[in-house]
Design a protein around this motif. Structure first.
Motif: not given
Length: 481
Positions: A322-330, A463-471
């Protein structure tokens, strides 16, 4: 700036308080430590004491502090204009530096001029090659020598052999040695790895790739070598015409997504023959030779697994897609369909080779062969940047490597590998402020390396909360490549 990573407010003078500092160099754990950071460097590491005035405080509460991770085989800058998503995933997984395995003259020029993209939290480019050595630029001995000279002139840190022959590889290696530039990469099918080691090859990627290294540890070595086919590129124009280079690179990119999709019956036979005649004594002799000549290995087990199990749900249904660009997944999905159409016997040969690769990795580790962790992320099917380094740790553990060895392969060993021993990879005064805070002891179980409480990159803390927000931001607008 970054679309995904917000600037940290915890930077400047920071104290990471009451942590157990883990030293990968000797495996020591030192509990009850305060790590003081000033700017982008560690200022001191001392027993926990009184609060430090005018400093941001990060409460460690007995957690484990390790140097942040390095990925020694990546292609993040294949798309230099769009690295934001990849870099953000790296930060979220504690990865703060990488070796770029495919460059070009424009990339080297951008680095010299300081114009490479640097979004918030970006990792450090620790080393880069120029153009891969392929039939495009190294189809002859003279061409290979000239390509090495040009990369040396343009400031490449090393030369990577991609698709060469024994003749062109050795010619390039000889010229690289003369000029004092490192050369490593893929060994051609017709080259004995012992010859490569004695000639001064810096690094071997992907345990070969293919069956090349495994032929050298077979009790039927001559027969395996005779069966080992040289993989050829699709036809490439012999004359320079507008757009020829771009067309050829597009053809190469299609192959690189998963080279195993082009495995021939002859190659499958070579795998079966090599694996069925694996000789442990010869494997140990080869390992000793690699130790003698300091021939580094970057196994990239995550890469060979995604190749050899190209249509496995483990990879095709990975929720982190779910983090990958759609064209990569294709492109990935197209590759997995192609893999599924290989003859069953060919797929079985690829699957069965996995056990030999694990055994070889363990043999090298036991012998003290120098090794670093890498993933081949960015362009390779099924490999999620950042997360893939933790996948690599899992496969290294499956091979039988202990947690300390795995930690070293992503911290102190990259420093030694790059000729920067003592410059990074430890939690000590004067070292870069690139740190990962872990919930659990990484020397007890390698899986602790993914249980990240927070990451410090270049003195800034997330922090972990910051990293989760990035994801969450990446998942909302997927852009990793």
């Amino acid at each position: 700036m970054s679309r995904y990573v917000k600037p940290s407010s915890i930077k400047g003078r920071v104290v990471v308080r009451d942590v157990t500092v883990v030293d990968p160099l000797d495996g020591r754990r030192t509990p009850g430590q305060d790590v003081v950071v000033e700017g982008s460097r560690i200022a001191s590491v001392t027993a926990t004491g009184a609060p430090v005035a005018d400093a941001h405080l990060v409460e460690g509460r007995g957690r484990f502090l390790v140097p942040a991770y390095m990925d020694m085989h990546m292609h993040a800058l294949n798309t230099p204009g769009d690295v934001d998503g990849t870099y953000a995933l790296m930060l979220a997984n504690g990865v703060v530096g990488f070796r770029q395995m495919s460059g070009n003259r424009a990339l080297l020029k951008s680095r010299r001029e300081g114009t490479l993209p640097r979004p918030t939290g970006a990792p450090a480019l620790k080393a880069t090659a120029g153009d891969l050595l392929t039939p495009l630029n190294a189809s002859t001995v003279d061409g290979a020598v000239q390509a090495v000279r040009e990369q040396h002139r343009d400031g490449a840190d090393f030369v990577k052999a991609g698709m060469t022959t024994r003749e062109t590889f050795l010619a390039a290696l000889k010229e690289a040695n003369r000029l004092g530039i490192l050369l490593g990469g893929h060994l051609p099918a017709d080259l004995d790895p012992r010859e490569a080691a004695r000639g001064g090859t810096w690094s071997i990627e992907h345990l070969g790739p293919g069956v090349t290294v495994f032929a050298a540890v077979s009790s039927k070595e001559g027969e395996v070598r005779a069966s080992n086919a040289t993989r050829k590129l699709p036809p490439i124009p012999k004359i320079k015409i507008p757009g020829a280079d771009k067309l050829a690179m597009k053809l190469i990119k299609g192959m690189v997504t998963n080279p195993a999709t082009s495995t021939s019956e002859r190659e499958a036979h070579a795998y079966n023959l090599a694996d069925g005649s694996y000789d442990q004594e010869k494997a140990e002799e080869l390992a000793a030779l690699f130790v003698e000549h300091t021939t580094w290995q970057c196994p990239t087990l995550i890469r060979v697994h995604t190749q050899q199990f190209g249509d496995s749900p483990e990879h095709t249904q990975d929720p982190r897609r779910r983090y990958m660009a759609p064209e990569e997944l294709r492109a990935w999905d197209k590759s997995s369909k192609k893999f599924s159409k290989l003859p069953e016997a060919t797929r079985d040969a690829l699957h069965n080779h996995w056990a030999a690769q694990l055994r070889m990795t363990k043999t090298f580790a036991d012998a003290g062969v120098p090794m670093v962790a890498g993933t081949d992320a960015c362009g390779a099917a099924g490999i999620i940047p950042g997360f893939s380094l933790h996948d690599e740790f899992d496969y290294l553990a499956e091979a039988g490597l202990d947690p300390l060895t795995i930690l070293r392969m992503t911290t102190t060993e990259p420093a030694r590998f790059l000729g920067e021993e003592g410059a990074f990879g430890r939690v000590a005064p004067g070292m870069p402020a690139d740190l990962v805070l872990l919930e659990e002891d990484p020397l007890e179980d390698h899986t602790a390396l993914r249980k990240i409480t927070g990451v410090m990159r270049d003195g800034s803390w997330w922090s972990r909360a910051d990293l989760d927000a990035v994801l969450a931001r990446i998942a909302a607008k997927p852009g990793a490549r």
